[in-house]
Design a protein around this motif. Structure first.
Motif, short mmCIF file in Angstrom:
data_model
loop_
_atom_site.label_atom_id
_atom_site.label_comp_id
_atom_site.label_asym_id
_atom_site.label_seq_id
_atom_site.Cartn_x
_atom_site.Cartn_y
_atom_site.Cartn_z
N SER A 148 0.84 -1.20 0.00
CA SER A 148 0.00 0.00 0.00
C SER A 148 0.87 1.25 0.00
CB SER A 148 -0.94 0.02 1.21
OG SER A 148 -0.19 0.05 2.42
N LEU A 149 0.26 2.33 -0.42
CA LEU A 149 0.92 3.64 -0.45
C LEU A 149 -0.13 4.66 -0.01
CD1 LEU A 149 3.45 5.29 -1.21
CD2 LEU A 149 2.50 5.48 -3.52
N ASP A 150 0.07 5.27 1.14
CA ASP A 150 -0.90 6.22 1.70
C ASP A 150 -0.35 7.63 1.64
OD1 ASP A 150 -2.69 4.16 2.37
OD2 ASP A 150 -1.61 3.78 4.24
N LEU A 151 -1.10 8.54 1.01
CA LEU A 151 -0.70 9.93 0.90
C LEU A 151 -1.86 10.83 1.35
CD1 LEU A 151 1.09 10.06 -2.59
CD2 LEU A 151 2.15 10.09 -0.34
N PRO A 152 -1.64 11.71 2.33
CA PRO A 152 -2.68 12.69 2.67
C PRO A 152 -2.72 13.78 1.59
CG PRO A 152 -0.72 13.04 4.00
CD PRO A 152 -0.45 11.82 3.19
N ILE A 153 -3.86 13.95 0.94
CA ILE A 153 -3.97 14.88 -0.18
C ILE A 153 -5.18 15.79 0.02
CG2 ILE A 153 -4.43 15.05 -2.68
CD1 ILE A 153 -2.89 12.45 -3.01
N GLU A 154 -4.96 17.09 -0.12
CA GLU A 154 -6.05 18.06 -0.07
C GLU A 154 -6.57 18.30 -1.48
OE1 GLU A 154 -4.95 21.63 1.87
OE2 GLU A 154 -4.42 20.66 3.77
N ALA A 155 -7.89 18.16 -1.67
CA ALA A 155 -8.49 18.33 -3.00
C ALA A 155 -9.96 18.68 -2.83
CB ALA A 155 -8.34 17.05 -3.82
N ALA A 156 -10.56 19.21 -3.90
CA ALA A 156 -11.95 19.61 -3.87
C ALA A 156 -12.91 18.46 -4.13
CB ALA A 156 -12.20 20.72 -4.89
N SER A 157 -12.41 17.34 -4.66
CA SER A 157 -13.28 16.21 -4.97
C SER A 157 -12.46 14.92 -4.92
CB SER A 157 -13.91 16.36 -6.35
OG SER A 157 -12.92 16.24 -7.36
N PRO A 158 -13.13 13.76 -4.79
CA PRO A 158 -12.39 12.49 -4.83
C PRO A 158 -11.61 12.30 -6.13
CG PRO A 158 -14.60 12.14 -3.99
CD PRO A 158 -14.56 13.55 -4.49
N ALA A 159 -12.22 12.69 -7.27
CA ALA A 159 -11.54 12.52 -8.55
C ALA A 159 -10.27 13.35 -8.62
CB ALA A 159 -12.47 12.89 -9.70
N TYR A 168 1.70 12.78 -7.70
CA TYR A 168 2.76 12.66 -6.70
C TYR A 168 3.56 11.37 -6.89
CZ TYR A 168 0.87 16.60 -4.01
OH TYR A 168 0.46 17.84 -3.61
N VAL A 169 2.86 10.28 -7.18
CA VAL A 169 3.53 9.00 -7.36
C VAL A 169 4.52 9.08 -8.52
CG1 VAL A 169 3.22 6.59 -8.02
CG2 VAL A 169 1.71 7.62 -6.30
N GLN A 170 4.07 9.67 -9.64
CA GLN A 170 4.96 9.78 -10.81
C GLN A 170 6.13 10.72 -10.54
OE1 GLN A 170 2.28 10.96 -13.94
NE2 GLN A 170 1.78 8.85 -14.48
N LEU A 177 8.98 7.99 -1.89
CA LEU A 177 7.74 7.59 -1.23
C LEU A 177 7.91 6.24 -0.54
CD1 LEU A 177 5.10 8.54 -3.96
CD2 LEU A 177 5.63 9.78 -1.85
N PRO A 178 7.50 6.14 0.73
CA PRO A 178 7.54 4.84 1.40
C PRO A 178 6.35 3.98 0.99
CG PRO A 178 6.74 6.51 2.92
CD PRO A 178 7.12 7.24 1.65
N ALA A 179 6.63 2.74 0.64
CA ALA A 179 5.58 1.76 0.38
C ALA A 179 5.53 0.80 1.57
CB ALA A 179 5.86 0.99 -0.91
N PHE A 180 4.31 0.39 1.94
CA PHE A 180 4.13 -0.47 3.10
C PHE A 180 3.72 -1.86 2.63
CE2 PHE A 180 3.38 3.90 4.32
CZ PHE A 180 4.13 4.02 5.48
N VAL A 181 4.43 -2.88 3.11
CA VAL A 181 4.21 -4.24 2.64
C VAL A 181 4.09 -5.18 3.82
CG1 VAL A 181 6.70 -4.62 2.41
CG2 VAL A 181 5.10 -6.09 1.16
N SER A 182 3.18 -6.14 3.70
CA SER A 182 3.00 -7.15 4.74
C SER A 182 2.55 -8.45 4.09
CB SER A 182 1.96 -6.70 5.77
OG SER A 182 0.69 -6.58 5.18
N PRO A 183 2.86 -9.59 4.69
CA PRO A 183 2.31 -10.84 4.16
C PRO A 183 0.80 -10.82 4.22
CG PRO A 183 4.05 -11.24 5.78
CD PRO A 183 3.71 -9.80 5.87
N ALA A 184 0.14 -11.35 3.21
CA ALA A 184 -1.31 -11.38 3.19
C ALA A 184 -1.81 -12.15 4.42
CB ALA A 184 -1.82 -12.04 1.90
N GLY A 185 -2.72 -11.53 5.18
CA GLY A 185 -3.26 -12.15 6.37
C GLY A 185 -2.47 -11.86 7.63
N ASN A 186 -1.39 -11.09 7.52
CA ASN A 186 -0.57 -10.76 8.69
C ASN A 186 -0.16 -9.30 8.61
OD1 ASN A 186 0.97 -10.82 11.00
ND2 ASN A 186 2.67 -11.97 10.10
#
Length: 207
Positions: A148-159, A168-170, A177-186
């Motif tokens: 997962s990659l979580d970024l707090p973003i201010e915007a006027a709409s979800p789109a 930002y990703v590009q 950017l930090p990416a967060f990884v975990s084994p599925a189910g843990n």
């Protein structure tokens, strides 16, 4: 012929030539290959007298110290490649050597001793290539991971927030950017990765 069995005969400029090759990656290119998954390795600016043929097996190495990081096979070059395969906006250059990966150990390189290379691309005999391939052992079992990659973003709409997210990703990419990884189910085993390596994201632990 298996993925690690080199061709033992062939011709280069009308004479007998090696059936396998060793490719030595510069340090910065190795880091780029670790950051983003590529199915092929594209190299430019090589000596034109070195002419691997499609299908020839390749051992990919990095230096200081010499380590094996991947195996592959020479593929047909496309009409053009990018000078920096990690940057799709980089200038296009002529394709010289394209290697399709068959096995990667980019995160756990295997030390190699007693191998003399005479340039970015060196010929290998059958026994030399097989000895390198055997160092890798059997491939590890694959498993499912949650990334997962979580970024707090201010915007006027979800789109708009989604558009800004991808911008930002590009722009920042895996180098910032930090990416967060975990084994599925843990999910409690989640780890943060930056620059292809585990990175501590808890400022209190840094104090």
């Amino acid at each position: 012929m298996t993925d690690t069995e080199p061709r033992t005969s062939g011709t280069i400029e009308g004479g007998a030539g090696p059936g396998a090759w060793a490719v030595l990656l510069p340090a910065e290119r190795y880091e780029a290959e670790r950051l983003v998954h590529h199915d092929t390795l594209e190299l430019t600016g090589l000596d034109e007298t070195v002419r691997p043929r499609p299908g020839d097996p390749v051992a990919v190495l990095v230096d200081e110290p010499l380590r094996l990081v991947a195996l592959g096979r020479v593929a047909l070059a496309t009409g053009e490649t990018r000078e920096d395969p990690d940057d799709p906006q980089s200038e296009a250059g002529p394709g010289v050597l394209v290697v399709t990966y068959t096995r990667r150990v980019l995160d756990e390189p295997v030390p190699v001793g007693g191998l003399a290379l005479d340039g970015p691309v060196s010929g290998l005999d059958a026994a030399g290539f097989r000895e390198l391939a055997d160092r890798l052992g059997p491939p590890p079992a694959r498993r499912s991971w949650l990334v997962s990659l979580d970024l707090p973003i201010e915007a006027a709409s979800p789109a708009e927030a989604v558009r800004l997210f991808w911008a930002y990703v590009q722009e920042l990419g895996p180098r910032e950017l930090p990416a967060f990884v975990s084994p599925a189910g843990n999910e409690l085993a989640m780890q943060a990765f930056v620059l292809g390596a585990e990175a501590n994201q808890d400022p209190e632990e840094d104090d």
